[in-house]
Scaffold this motif. Structure first.
Motif, PDB file in Angstrom:
ATOM      1  N   ARG A  18     -20.528 -20.226 -49.285  1.00 50.53           N
ATOM      2  CA  ARG A  18     -19.720 -20.996 -50.209  1.00 50.53           C
ATOM      3  C   ARG A  18     -20.605 -21.052 -51.590  1.00 50.53           C
ATOM      4  O   ARG A  18     -19.836 -20.868 -52.859  1.00 50.53           O
ATOM      5  CB  ARG A  18     -19.608 -22.363 -49.589  1.00 50.53           C
ATOM      6  CG  ARG A  18     -18.916 -23.296 -50.443  1.00 50.53           C
ATOM      7  CD  ARG A  18     -18.565 -24.694 -49.768  1.00 50.53           C
ATOM      8  NE  ARG A  18     -17.894 -25.616 -50.927  1.00 50.53           N
ATOM      9  CZ  ARG A  18     -17.913 -26.833 -50.631  1.00 50.53           C
ATOM     10  NH1 ARG A  18     -18.622 -27.313 -49.382  1.00 50.53           N
ATOM     11  NH2 ARG A  18     -17.240 -27.853 -51.409  1.00 50.53           N
TER      12      ARG A  18
ATOM     13  N   TYR B 258     -14.417 -13.449 -42.828  1.00 52.10           N
ATOM     14  CA  TYR B 258     -15.778 -14.323 -42.796  1.00 52.10           C
ATOM     15  C   TYR B 258     -16.023 -14.724 -41.144  1.00 52.10           C
ATOM     16  O   TYR B 258     -15.157 -15.268 -40.653  1.00 52.10           O
ATOM     17  CB  TYR B 258     -15.569 -15.534 -43.584  1.00 52.10           C
ATOM     18  CG  TYR B 258     -15.660 -15.590 -45.033  1.00 52.10           C
ATOM     19  CD1 TYR B 258     -15.265 -14.516 -45.707  1.00 52.10           C
ATOM     20  CD2 TYR B 258     -16.163 -16.448 -45.722  1.00 52.10           C
ATOM     21  CE1 TYR B 258     -15.354 -14.095 -47.007  1.00 52.10           C
ATOM     22  CE2 TYR B 258     -16.422 -16.414 -47.033  1.00 52.10           C
ATOM     23  CZ  TYR B 258     -16.051 -15.219 -47.710  1.00 52.10           C
ATOM     24  OH  TYR B 258     -16.091 -15.010 -48.994  1.00 52.10           O
TER      25      TYR B 258
ATOM     26  N   ASP C  87     -10.749 -22.351 -39.731  1.00 51.31           N
ATOM     27  CA  ASP C  87      -9.905 -21.880 -40.851  1.00 51.31           C
ATOM     28  C   ASP C  87     -10.083 -22.596 -41.957  1.00 51.31           C
ATOM     29  O   ASP C  87     -10.320 -21.912 -42.971  1.00 51.31           O
ATOM     30  CB  ASP C  87      -8.448 -21.337 -40.695  1.00 51.31           C
ATOM     31  CG  ASP C  87      -8.081 -20.513 -39.598  1.00 51.31           C
ATOM     32  OD1 ASP C  87      -9.126 -19.469 -39.455  1.00 51.31           O
ATOM     33  OD2 ASP C  87      -7.050 -20.380 -38.991  1.00 51.31           O
ATOM     34  N   LYS C  88      -9.932 -23.619 -41.913  1.00 51.39           N
ATOM     35  CA  LYS C  88     -10.267 -24.708 -43.086  1.00 51.39           C
ATOM     36  C   LYS C  88     -11.753 -24.439 -43.657  1.00 51.39           C
ATOM     37  O   LYS C  88     -12.192 -24.484 -44.972  1.00 51.39           O
ATOM     38  CB  LYS C  88      -9.924 -26.074 -42.597  1.00 51.39           C
ATOM     39  CG  LYS C  88     -10.120 -27.278 -43.720  1.00 51.39           C
ATOM     40  CD  LYS C  88      -9.588 -28.420 -43.199  1.00 51.39           C
ATOM     41  CE  LYS C  88     -10.794 -29.184 -42.589  1.00 51.39           C
ATOM     42  NZ  LYS C  88     -10.368 -30.436 -41.773  1.00 51.39           N
ATOM     43  N   TRP C  89     -12.674 -24.475 -42.738  1.00 52.00           N
ATOM     44  CA  TRP C  89     -14.110 -24.039 -43.020  1.00 52.00           C
ATOM     45  C   TRP C  89     -14.280 -22.954 -43.938  1.00 52.00           C
ATOM     46  O   TRP C  89     -14.995 -22.964 -44.862  1.00 52.00           O
ATOM     47  CB  TRP C  89     -14.932 -24.393 -41.933  1.00 52.00           C
ATOM     48  CG  TRP C  89     -15.003 -25.682 -41.176  1.00 52.00           C
ATOM     49  CD1 TRP C  89     -14.680 -26.863 -41.771  1.00 52.00           C
ATOM     50  CD2 TRP C  89     -15.316 -25.822 -39.755  1.00 52.00           C
ATOM     51  NE1 TRP C  89     -14.820 -27.804 -40.785  1.00 52.00           N
ATOM     52  CE2 TRP C  89     -15.310 -27.383 -39.386  1.00 52.00           C
ATOM     53  CE3 TRP C  89     -15.720 -25.027 -38.744  1.00 52.00           C
ATOM     54  CZ2 TRP C  89     -15.207 -27.647 -38.320  1.00 52.00           C
ATOM     55  CZ3 TRP C  89     -15.621 -25.453 -37.416  1.00 52.00           C
ATOM     56  CH2 TRP C  89     -15.670 -26.675 -37.083  1.00 52.00           C
ATOM     57  N   ILE C  90     -13.769 -21.898 -43.408  1.00 50.14           N
ATOM     58  CA  ILE C  90     -13.978 -20.579 -43.796  1.00 50.14           C
ATOM     59  C   ILE C  90     -12.972 -20.529 -45.536  1.00 50.14           C
ATOM     60  O   ILE C  90     -13.571 -20.093 -46.401  1.00 50.14           O
ATOM     61  CB  ILE C  90     -13.086 -19.421 -43.122  1.00 50.14           C
ATOM     62  CG1 ILE C  90     -14.126 -19.409 -41.851  1.00 50.14           C
ATOM     63  CG2 ILE C  90     -13.132 -18.299 -43.715  1.00 50.14           C
ATOM     64  CD1 ILE C  90     -13.677 -18.375 -41.040  1.00 50.14           C
ATOM     65  N   GLU C  91     -11.918 -21.277 -45.503  1.00 51.39           N
ATOM     66  CA  GLU C  91     -11.282 -21.440 -46.795  1.00 51.39           C
ATOM     67  C   GLU C  91     -12.177 -22.147 -47.925  1.00 51.39           C
ATOM     68  O   GLU C  91     -12.149 -21.733 -48.955  1.00 51.39           O
ATOM     69  CB  GLU C  91      -9.852 -22.189 -46.499  1.00 51.39           C
ATOM     70  CG  GLU C  91      -8.767 -21.824 -47.547  1.00 51.39           C
ATOM     71  CD  GLU C  91      -8.805 -20.300 -48.001  1.00 51.39           C
ATOM     72  OE1 GLU C  91      -8.646 -19.233 -47.147  1.00 51.39           O
ATOM     73  OE2 GLU C  91      -9.028 -20.180 -49.060  1.00 51.39           O
ATOM     74  N   THR C  92     -12.736 -23.226 -47.208  1.00 50.08           N
ATOM     75  CA  THR C  92     -13.745 -23.979 -48.262  1.00 50.08           C
ATOM     76  C   THR C  92     -14.755 -23.052 -48.754  1.00 50.08           C
ATOM     77  O   THR C  92     -15.324 -23.062 -50.051  1.00 50.08           O
ATOM     78  CB  THR C  92     -14.409 -25.151 -47.401  1.00 50.08           C
ATOM     79  OG1 THR C  92     -13.250 -26.096 -46.885  1.00 50.08           O
ATOM     80  CG2 THR C  92     -15.339 -26.056 -48.399  1.00 50.08           C
TER      81      THR C  92
ATOM     82  N   LYS D 294     -14.757 -19.962 -49.015  1.00 53.16           N
ATOM     83  CA  LYS D 294     -14.213 -18.867 -49.969  1.00 53.16           C
ATOM     84  C   LYS D 294     -13.597 -19.365 -51.335  1.00 53.16           C
ATOM     85  O   LYS D 294     -14.315 -18.824 -52.250  1.00 53.16           O
ATOM     86  CB  LYS D 294     -12.699 -18.463 -49.233  1.00 53.16           C
ATOM     87  CG  LYS D 294     -13.143 -17.370 -48.340  1.00 53.16           C
ATOM     88  CD  LYS D 294     -11.706 -16.633 -47.744  1.00 53.16           C
ATOM     89  CE  LYS D 294     -12.074 -15.548 -46.819  1.00 53.16           C
ATOM     90  NZ  LYS D 294     -10.604 -15.428 -45.926  1.00 53.16           N
ATOM     91  N   SER D 295     -13.363 -20.599 -51.319  1.00 56.67           N
ATOM     92  CA  SER D 295     -12.733 -21.138 -52.711  1.00 56.67           C
ATOM     93  C   SER D 295     -13.140 -22.444 -53.277  1.00 56.67           C
ATOM     94  O   SER D 295     -12.662 -22.584 -54.355  1.00 56.67           O
ATOM     95  CB  SER D 295     -11.174 -20.878 -52.554  1.00 56.67           C
ATOM     96  OG  SER D 295     -10.808 -21.917 -51.503  1.00 56.67           O
ATOM     97  N   LYS D 296     -13.744 -23.106 -52.729  1.00 59.76           N
ATOM     98  CA  LYS D 296     -13.943 -24.565 -52.926  1.00 59.76           C
ATOM     99  C   LYS D 296     -15.390 -24.965 -53.564  1.00 59.76           C
ATOM    100  O   LYS D 296     -16.484 -24.561 -52.966  1.00 59.76           O
ATOM    101  CB  LYS D 296     -13.724 -25.430 -51.989  1.00 59.76           C
ATOM    102  CG  LYS D 296     -13.462 -26.903 -52.306  1.00 59.76           C
ATOM    103  CD  LYS D 296     -12.940 -27.895 -51.051  1.00 59.76           C
ATOM    104  CE  LYS D 296     -13.110 -29.171 -51.544  1.00 59.76           C
ATOM    105  NZ  LYS D 296     -13.388 -30.241 -50.511  1.00 59.76           N
TER     106      LYS D 296
END
Ligand SMILES: Cc1cc2nc3c(=O)[nH]c(=O)nc-3n(C[C@H](O)[C@H](O)[C@H](O)COP(=O)(O)OP(=O)(O)OC[C@H]3O[C@@H](n4cnc5c(N)ncnc54)[C@H](O)[C@@H]3O)c2cc1C
Length: 403
Positions: free
Chosen positions: A55, A102, A390-395, A397-399
């Motif tokens: 991240r 990821y 999936d939420k942790w990975i999205e975080t 990637k993009s947060k």
């Protein structure tokens, strides 16, 4: 003898210092960064890099993870984790491997990873002095005098602000009177690199084992690239002192004799003698800022007390430190008022784990081990993992890290 005038001096170029420097350079803020070591250098660690690491790097420059880490053979992708319950049984949390996806964790020897970050430091805004050890810090009025030396010369750096990113044995921490070891919030740990450990998960799961002899802690087997593994264990210093435990002996006994794991090491080869280092847990919060200074990473006791992860938190503290430094530079003041809130900002992501650790250590020292064993076997843990991963990975990637 050289004299350097710099408004900002970062001491230490491990993950905390390197990230502080990289974000200062991104903000075009000139600074000096000093490390006692010449990179590449080793750092005793489990070498597991969590999603927080990715991240922070994505926030710095998304091409780093996509182009330099995911396809890089020096990083192994752990598509899940396993809790070793008995000789034949592991509880697994799994992710489907995908070539550009990821993973849950990456593993990478710190000698490589820290050098990977250090190689990025050079910029028009950063003067990077490697092999330069800080010996003494003193303060006259509002200025720091930092006395350091390398093989060639003595160097004095005069600075308005010092960033203590110099790890567990921090000279900055000592000079501001905060280097007290609180054994309840401190773990002594060992690492040993191995080759050929049997029974590793085909998808490179990081594995933990929770024997009774390691209350509040675990033994880890973290697969690395090239068939190697990072193996180690740690124990709270308070328990070591109270029960007069010889950690090296305990570790050797687990590897050589433990009924659950010893067989896996029968045909494996140790690549070094066990090496030790300390982990200052975030549950022993420190005074992390003051007039003219900020602490980051291990110097600020940023290690998650329930997992032992310190690299991601160290890097997050670097991002936040750079944010506060930008504010200080804009106002041209480096007194403690300008850093108010820095402590809350760096510790807030660790608060839930600090509470859990404090509860468990008061409750019953082996509660941690029993609870992890029990919870990892429950369907609800897999449900929770599958629902959130999936939420942790999205975080990651993009947060960006919010301050
Ligand atoms: C056995 C063990 C296993 C661990 N496993 C994991 C894991 O698997 N995953 C994880 O996330 N975390 C793990 N950790 C924690 C992690 O290693 C640390 O939290 C992390 O290294 C902190 O980074 P840092 O930049 O604050 O400090 P460091 O990485 O220690 O860097 C400090 C830097 O400061 C420099 N320095 C020190 N003194 C001076 C001086 N006087 N002058 C100039 N430079 C100086 C050093 O040379 C060094 O480069 C583990 C720790 C241990 C001990």
């Amino acid at each position: 003898m050289s004299n350097i005038d710099a408004s900002i001096c970062i001491i230490g170029a491990g993950p905390a210092g390197a990230i502080t420097s990289l974000f200062l350079s991104k903000k075009k803020i000139p600074h000096v960064i000093v490390d006692a070591a010449n990179f590449p250098r080793d750092k005793v660690c489990g070498d597991a890099l969590d999603l927080k690491v990715l991240r922070v790097l994505n926030q710095l420059d998304p091409s780093i993870v996509a182009n330099e880490i995911l396809p890089n053979a020096n990083f192994a992708k752990a598509w899940g984790c396993s809790v070793i319950v008995s000789k034949d049984k592991k509880y697994n949390l799994d992710l489907d491997p995908s070539p550009n996806g990821y993973p849950f964790f990456m593993t990478c020897k710190r000698a490589y990873f820290d050098n990977f970050l250090a190689q990025k430091i050079a910029s028009p805004y950063a003067l990077f002095l490697q092999g330069t050890k800080v010996k003494k810090l003193s303060r006259a009025g509002v200025k720091w005098k930092i006395e350091a030396s390398n093989e060639q010369e003595q160097i004095t750096i005069n600075a308005d602000l010092v960033v203590g990113a110099d790890g567990d044995h921090s000279a900055v921490l000592r000079s501001v009177g905060e280097r007290k070891i609180d054994r309840v919030h401190y773990v002594a740990a060992l690492r040993q690199y191995w080759k050929g450990v049997s029974g590793l998960n085909p998808n490179n799961h990081i594995e933990i084992y929770l024997p009774k002899s390691l209350p509040l802690a675990y033994l880890w087997i973290f697969p690395l690239p090239n068939g190697e593994a990072n193996v180690g264990c740690g124990l709270q210093s308070e328990l070591i002192a109270k029960k007069k435990i010889d950690l090296k002996k305990l570790f050797q006994e687990l590897i050589n004799e433990d009924a659950v794991i010893a067989d896996r090491f029968k045909n494996a080869t140790p690549l070094e003698k066990p090496v030790g280092w300390g982990l200052p847990f975030a549950s022993g919060k420190r005074r992390v800022y003051g007039d003219g200074y900020l602490l980051t990473g291990d110097a600020a006791a940023m290690i998650c007390p329930t997992t032992g992860e310190g690299v991601g938190p160290a890097m997050i503290s670097g991002v936040i430190a750079a944010h506060y430094i930008e504010k200080a530079v804009q106002q041209n003041r480096f007194d403690k008022e300008v850093f108010a809130g820095y402590d809350t900002a760096i510790y807030k992501r660790l608060e839930a784990d600090i509470k859990k650790y404090n509860l468990l250590r008061h409750l019953w020292p082996t509660a941690y081990n029993s609870l992890i064993r029990i919870f990892s076997g429950l369907g609800i843990s897999r449900y929770y993992f599958n629902k959130n991963v999936d939420k942790w990975i999205e975080t990651a990637k993009s947060k960006p890290i919010e301050v």
